[in-house]
Design a protein around this motif. Structure first.
Motif, PDB file in Angstrom:
ATOM      1  N   ASP A   1       2.482   3.709  13.968  1.00  0.00           N
ATOM      2  CA  ASP A   1       2.609   3.536  15.421  1.00  0.00           C
ATOM      3  C   ASP A   1       2.112   2.171  15.891  1.00  0.00           C
ATOM      4  N   PHE A   2       1.673   1.341  14.969  1.00  0.00           N
ATOM      5  CA  PHE A   2       1.197   0.011  15.332  1.00  0.00           C
ATOM      6  C   PHE A   2       2.305  -0.742  16.075  1.00  0.00           C
TER       7      PHE A   2
ATOM      8  N   THR B   1       6.736  -7.497  10.797  1.00  0.00           N
ATOM      9  CA  THR B   1       6.040  -6.955   9.625  1.00  0.00           C
ATOM     10  C   THR B   1       6.323  -7.814   8.399  1.00  0.00           C
TER      11      THR B   1
ATOM     12  N   ILE C   1       8.460  -0.032  13.651  1.00  0.00           N
ATOM     13  CA  ILE C   1       8.489   0.504  12.285  1.00  0.00           C
ATOM     14  C   ILE C   1       8.467   2.029  12.195  1.00  0.00           C
TER      15      ILE C   1
ATOM     16  N   PHE D   1       8.441  -2.943   3.622  1.00  0.00           N
ATOM     17  CA  PHE D   1       7.209  -3.430   3.005  1.00  0.00           C
ATOM     18  C   PHE D   1       7.480  -4.202   1.717  1.00  0.00           C
TER      19      PHE D   1
ATOM     20  N   ILE E   1      -0.621   3.465   6.093  1.00  0.00           N
ATOM     21  CA  ILE E   1      -0.201   2.570   7.174  1.00  0.00           C
ATOM     22  C   ILE E   1      -0.144   3.322   8.501  1.00  0.00           C
ATOM     23  N   ASP E   2      -0.606   2.665   9.571  1.00  0.00           N
ATOM     24  CA  ASP E   2      -0.472   3.224  10.917  1.00  0.00           C
ATOM     25  C   ASP E   2       0.915   2.845  11.432  1.00  0.00           C
TER      26      ASP E   2
ATOM     27  N   PRO F   1       0.816  -1.210   0.000  1.00  0.00           N
ATOM     28  CA  PRO F   1       0.000   0.000   0.000  1.00  0.00           C
ATOM     29  C   PRO F   1       0.852   1.263   0.000  1.00  0.00           C
TER      30      PRO F   1
END
Lengths: 284, 247
Positions: B87-88, B95, B135, B147, B84-85, B79
Motif C-alpha cells: 500500500d506504499f 519502484t 503497486i 521487483f 513489502i508494504d 525480498p
C-alpha cells in the motif's frame, strides 16, 4: 475579515500565525514518513518523552529547545536498546520508555517552579508564542525541510524497502535515528501550538488524510503539509475568535478533514468503494 | 575470479538458537544457484547472512576476494513478496527507478536517462503498460516482475532473490526464469531461495541444499540425487519417483 484586520494589527497574532503554519507544514512532512514507516506510536512516545528536557531547561535557564531535543533522542535510543537487546517487542518498549520519561518530566516540572506551567506544555497555547519561540520554530522548520529535500531518496527507499536499502549499502540505522532527530525537532516546535499530548495528531492525521488521496509519495508529503498548515490556521482563527484551546481546535479541524477523505476520497474513500462494490455485484 | 562467491564456516543464531550451522560453499560467476531445503531450514536466513544483513556468529564471506561491504553497490536483492508494504504510495515506474539509487549516491536525483533506463527494464519483464499503476493494483506475478525489473535497473554483478516464485502465475514464472538465465549467461552470479522441488533441475545450474546445516552443494544433478535429498527431507525420494511425483 475582522480576523485579517486583527492579524495585521496585533504582533502576537502574527507570531502565532507564522508559528502555526510552520508547525503544520513540518509535522505534515515528517508525519508522512512516520506513518509509512509504521512509527505512529513512536511519534506519540517522543512527544511525551521531551517533557523532562523542557523542565531541566527551565531549571538551567536555557531555552527549552536544547533539553527537549536531548531527551527526545535519548528516549529514541533507549527504545532501540530495549527492543534490540531483549525479547520485549517494539510497542512494549516504546510504552515502557516514554511513560518513564513522562513521569520524570511531571516531577521535574512541578519542582521547576516556572512561569510556564504544566498545562501550557501539555496542551499548548499558540497565542502566547514569544518572538524567540517563533524564530526557533522557523529555524527548525528550515532545517527539517532542507534535510527532507536533501535525503528524499534515502528516506523513500528506507521507508519502502529497508532490506533492499541495507543490501545496497545504505546505513539504514543511521537513517532511522535521523528520522528520530527530525521527529524530536518537530515535536519541540509543536509544543507551543498543540502541546505534548496532541502533537501525535498533527503528525499522523494530516499525513493519513493525504495517504488516502494519492499514490505518489511527494504528492502525499505536499498534501499533508498543506492540510497541516490549513488546519493550523483555521484552528488559530477559532481559538482566537471564540477563545478556545488552540491545540484542541487545530486537531479537530485536521480530524474533520480526515473524515471527509475517509468518506469521499476518490479511490480509497468508503463511499466510492461501496458504490464500486455494488456496481461490480450488479454487473456479475 | 570476478563473480566468485565464497562462504566458509558460516554460523548464525537467532535468540540463542543456531539456525545456520557451519555452512560453506563456493560458486563462480555465470551460475544460477538455487538455495533449497524444507520449511524452516534457514534458507532466507542464510541469504541474509551472506549479505551481512543480519549478524553472524562466525564465518568468512567473500565476493571475488572482497568483503560484502566493498561490493554493496553491485548487489541486487529482491525480498520476499510478503516483506513489502504494497500500500506504499508508489507507482510501478518509481519502484523500478529505486534500482538506480545505488549508483546515484547521496544528494543526486534520478535524471531522465535513469528514468529511461528504468522504463527499459520494465519492458524486459513485459510490464511497461503498468508503469503508472500503484503497486497494490497488480497481481502477485506482476509485482514480482516489477521487483525483478528494479533489480535489473541496478546493473549489479550479484543477484539475490528470496522466494521469487511463491504464489505467482505460470507466465510470470516463465518470464522471470528466462531473465535470470539471461543474467547468468551474461556473466552474473544469481542466487535464488526456492522451496518447490519440481522444477529445480530445469531452473538451476547449482544447488545449495540445507536443513540448518549444509546437506549438499554443487551441480544440480549431483545434489538432487535421492541419497542426498533424503538427508534434508527425511522422505523416501525413490518411492516418490516411482509414484511419478518426480523431483
Amino acid at each position: 475579515m475582522e480576523f485579517i484586520n486583527d492579524l495585521m494589527q496585533y504582533e502576537f497574532l502574527q507570531k502565532a500565525f507564522f508559528t502555526s503554519i510552520m508547525v503544520g507544514i513540518i509535522s505534515g512532512v515528517i508525519g508522512s514518513f512516520i506513518i509509512l514507516r509504521g512509527m505512529a506510536l513512536m511519534g506519540d512516545a517522543i512527544s511525551h518523552a521531551v517533557l523532562p528536557g523542557v523542565a531541566i531547561s527551565f531549571m538551567l535557564g536555557i531555552n527549552y529547545f536544547y533539553g527537549a531535543v536531548l531527551m527526545g533522542v535519548l528516549a529514541a535510543v533507549a527504545i532501540g536498546v530495549v527492543t534490540q537487546h531483549s525479547r520485549i517487542k517494539n510497542d512494549s518498549s516504546i510504552g515502557i520508555v516514554f511513560t518513564a520519561f513522562f513521569a520524570l518530566g511531571i516531577i521535574f516540572i512541578s519542582k521547576a517552579q516556572t512561569a510556564t506551567d504544566l498545562t501550557q506544555i501539555l496542551f499548548g497555547n499558540v497565542l502566547s508564542v514569544r518572538t524567540s519561540d517563533m524564530w526557533i520554530t522557523l529555524v527548525i522548520g528550515g532545517i527539517v525541510l532542507l534535510t527532507v529535500v536533501l535525503f528524499y531518496k534515502e528516506l523513500l527507499v528506507s521507508s519502502f524497502d529497508e532490506t533492499m536499502a541495507q543490501a545496497y549499502g545504505l546505513p539504514t540505522r543511521a537513517i532511522h535515528y535521523l528520522v528520530m532527530v527530525l521527529l524530536t525537532l518537530v515535536t519541540v516546535a509543536s509544543l507551543q501550538t498543540v502541546g505534548v499530548v496532541l502533537v501525535v495528531a498533527m503528525l499522523i492525521t494530516p499525513a493519513s488524510t493525504a495517504y488516502l488521496l494519492t499514490n505518489k509519495l511527494w504528492i502525499m508529503i505536499l498534501l499533508s503539509a498543506l492540510i497541516g498548515a490549513f488546519s493550523s490556521v483555521v484552528g488559530l482563527y477559532f481559538s482566537f475568535v471564540y477563545n478556545l484551546s488552540s491545540g484542541a481546535v487545530i486537531v479537530l479541524v485536521a480530524t474533520f478533514l480526515f473524515v471527509l477523505a475517509f468518506i469521499f476520497a476518490p479511490k480509497q474513500g468508503v463511499l466510492w468503494r461501496s458504490i464500486r462494490a455494488r456496481k461490480s455485484k450488479s454487473a456479475a | 575470479m570476478t563473480g566468485t562467491v565464497s562462504v566458509k564456516n558460516l554460523h548464525v543464531s537467532y535468540h540463542g538458537k543456531e539456525v545456520v550451522k557451519n555452512i560453506s560453499f563456493e560458486f563462480n560467476s555465470h551460475k544460477l544457484i538455487g538455495i533449497i531445503g524444507p520449511n524452516g531450514a534457514g534458507k532466507s536466513t542464510l541469504m541474509k547472512a551472506v549479505l551481512n544483513l543480519i549478524p553472524k556468529d562466525k564465518g568468512k564471506i567473500s565476493f571475488a576476494g572482497d568483503s560484502v561491504e566493498q561490493v554493496r553497490k553491485n548487489i541486487a536483492y529482491v525480498p520476499q513478496r510478503s516483506d513489502i508494504d504494497w500500500d506504499f504510495p508508489i507507482t510501478v515506474i518509481d519502484t523500478v527507478l529505486i534500482g538506480r539509487y545505488p549508483k546515484l549516491g547521496l544528494f543526486r536525483r534520478p535524471k531522465k536517462s535513469d528514468k529511461a533506463f528504468a522504463y527499459k527494464c520494465l519492458k524486459q519483464v513485459n510490464m511497461e503498460e503498468f508503469a503508472d499503476r500503484q503497486i497494490a493494483e497488480l497481481s502477485g506475478g506482476q509485482q514480482q516482475r516489477v521487483f525483478l525489473a528494479r533489480a535489473l535497473a541496478q546493473e549489479a554483478e550479484y543477484f539475490f532473490l528470496d522466494e521469487p516464485f511463491v504464489g505467482i502465475d505460470v507466465a510470470s514464472e516463465k518470464t522471470i526464469i528466462s531473465i535470470l538465465k539471461k543474467l547468468r549467461d551474461s556473466g552474473k552470479t544469481v542466487f535464488v531461495v526456492h522451496h518447490d522441488l519440481t522444477k529445480v533441475v530445469s531452473y538451476f545450474d547449482e544447488l545449495i541444499l540445507i536443513n540448518k546445516q549444509l546437506i549438499g552443494a554443487g551441480p544440480t544433478q549431483e545434489v538432487i540425487k535421492p541419497e542426498v535429498m533424503n538427508k534434508a527431507y527425511n522422505i523416501d525420494f525413490d518411492l516418490l519417483n516411482q509414484m511419478g511425483v518426480g523431483v
